[in-house]
Design a protein around this motif. Structure first.
Motif, short mmCIF file in Angstrom:
data_model
loop_
_atom_site.label_atom_id
_atom_site.label_comp_id
_atom_site.label_asym_id
_atom_site.label_seq_id
_atom_site.Cartn_x
_atom_site.Cartn_y
_atom_site.Cartn_z
N TYR A 15 0.83 -1.20 0.00
CA TYR A 15 0.00 0.00 0.00
C TYR A 15 0.87 1.25 0.00
O TYR A 15 0.63 2.19 -0.77
CB TYR A 15 -0.92 -0.03 1.22
CG TYR A 15 -1.67 1.25 1.46
CD1 TYR A 15 -2.81 1.55 0.72
CD2 TYR A 15 -1.25 2.15 2.43
CE1 TYR A 15 -3.51 2.74 0.94
CE2 TYR A 15 -1.94 3.33 2.66
CZ TYR A 15 -3.06 3.62 1.92
OH TYR A 15 -3.75 4.78 2.14
N LEU A 16 1.90 1.28 0.85
CA LEU A 16 2.78 2.44 0.91
C LEU A 16 3.55 2.62 -0.40
O LEU A 16 3.67 3.75 -0.90
CB LEU A 16 3.75 2.32 2.09
CG LEU A 16 3.13 2.43 3.47
CD1 LEU A 16 4.17 2.13 4.55
CD2 LEU A 16 2.49 3.79 3.69
N LEU A 17 4.08 1.54 -0.95
CA LEU A 17 4.81 1.64 -2.21
C LEU A 17 3.92 2.14 -3.34
O LEU A 17 4.34 2.96 -4.17
CB LEU A 17 5.44 0.29 -2.56
CG LEU A 17 6.60 -0.14 -1.66
CD1 LEU A 17 6.99 -1.58 -1.95
CD2 LEU A 17 7.78 0.80 -1.83
N SER A 18 2.68 1.68 -3.35
CA SER A 18 1.72 2.16 -4.34
C SER A 18 1.45 3.66 -4.14
O SER A 18 1.36 4.42 -5.12
CB SER A 18 0.42 1.37 -4.23
OG SER A 18 -0.54 1.87 -5.12
N GLY A 19 1.36 4.06 -2.89
CA GLY A 19 1.15 5.48 -2.58
C GLY A 19 2.31 6.34 -3.04
O GLY A 19 2.12 7.44 -3.55
N ILE A 20 3.52 5.83 -2.85
CA ILE A 20 4.70 6.56 -3.31
C ILE A 20 4.65 6.73 -4.82
O ILE A 20 4.86 7.83 -5.34
CB ILE A 20 5.99 5.83 -2.87
CG1 ILE A 20 6.15 5.87 -1.35
CG2 ILE A 20 7.22 6.45 -3.55
CD1 ILE A 20 7.19 4.89 -0.81
N ALA A 21 4.34 5.64 -5.52
CA ALA A 21 4.26 5.71 -6.98
C ALA A 21 3.19 6.69 -7.43
O ALA A 21 3.41 7.49 -8.35
CB ALA A 21 3.98 4.32 -7.56
N ASP A 22 2.03 6.65 -6.77
CA ASP A 22 0.95 7.57 -7.13
C ASP A 22 1.38 9.02 -6.95
O ASP A 22 1.10 9.88 -7.80
CB ASP A 22 -0.29 7.30 -6.28
CG ASP A 22 -0.98 6.00 -6.62
OD1 ASP A 22 -0.68 5.42 -7.68
OD2 ASP A 22 -1.82 5.56 -5.80
N LYS A 23 2.06 9.31 -5.84
CA LYS A 23 2.49 10.69 -5.56
C LYS A 23 3.53 11.15 -6.59
O LYS A 23 3.55 12.31 -6.98
CB LYS A 23 3.04 10.82 -4.15
CG LYS A 23 2.03 10.56 -3.07
CD LYS A 23 0.87 11.54 -3.15
CE LYS A 23 -0.16 11.24 -2.09
NZ LYS A 23 -1.37 12.04 -2.24
N ILE A 24 4.38 10.24 -7.01
CA ILE A 24 5.38 10.59 -8.02
C ILE A 24 4.69 10.89 -9.36
O ILE A 24 5.03 11.87 -10.03
CB ILE A 24 6.44 9.49 -8.15
CG1 ILE A 24 7.31 9.46 -6.89
CG2 ILE A 24 7.30 9.69 -9.40
CD1 ILE A 24 8.25 8.28 -6.80
N VAL A 25 3.73 10.07 -9.73
CA VAL A 25 2.98 10.30 -10.97
C VAL A 25 2.28 11.65 -10.92
O VAL A 25 2.23 12.38 -11.92
CB VAL A 25 1.97 9.16 -11.22
CG1 VAL A 25 0.99 9.52 -12.32
CG2 VAL A 25 2.70 7.88 -11.57
N GLU A 26 1.77 12.00 -9.74
CA GLU A 26 1.09 13.29 -9.55
C GLU A 26 2.08 14.46 -9.42
O GLU A 26 1.67 15.61 -9.31
CB GLU A 26 0.23 13.25 -8.28
CG GLU A 26 -0.89 12.26 -8.32
CD GLU A 26 -1.53 12.04 -6.95
OE1 GLU A 26 -1.14 12.71 -5.96
OE2 GLU A 26 -2.41 11.17 -6.86
N ARG A 27 3.36 14.13 -9.41
CA ARG A 27 4.43 15.12 -9.22
C ARG A 27 4.35 15.80 -7.85
O ARG A 27 4.77 16.94 -7.68
CB ARG A 27 4.45 16.15 -10.34
CG ARG A 27 4.73 15.55 -11.70
CD ARG A 27 4.74 16.60 -12.78
NE ARG A 27 4.81 16.00 -14.10
CZ ARG A 27 5.94 15.83 -14.79
NH1 ARG A 27 7.09 16.19 -14.28
NH2 ARG A 27 5.90 15.29 -15.98
N SER A 28 3.83 15.06 -6.88
CA SER A 28 3.76 15.53 -5.50
C SER A 28 4.95 14.94 -4.73
O SER A 28 4.80 14.03 -3.91
CB SER A 28 2.44 15.10 -4.85
OG SER A 28 1.34 15.60 -5.54
#
Length: 79
Positions: free
Chosen positions: A7-20
């Motif tokens: 879940y955390l790794l997926s969250g990291i990836a999502d934030k990177i895609v969002e440029r956050s």
């Protein structure tokens, strides 16, 4: 704990895609805490499973878990 790690790794990836990137760093900090926690108990647990299990699949899964946690700890500079 592995589900939470995913879940955390997926969250990291999502934030990177969002440029956050600042948010990604915050989630990465949480992941570091989780890996540091796992480093404390996973090696002992895996040793017990490898020694005591009569099922090859469980011994292999324990070995894979040990390697995964060790590799993540190394990548995150966790001792």
């Amino acid at each position: 704990e592995l589900d939470f790690a995913a879940y955390l790794l997926s969250g990291i990836a999502d934030k990177i895609v969002e440029r956050s990137y600042e948010e990604a760093e915050k989630v990465l900090d949480d992941y570091r805490v989780l890996v540091a926690h796992m480093v404390r108990w996973v090696p002992t647990f895996c040793s017990c499973v490898e020694r005591e299990s009569r099922v090859d699949l469980y011994r292999l899964a324990a070995r894979a878990l040990r390697v995964f946690v060790s590799d993540e700890a190394s990548a995150l500079n966790i001792e």
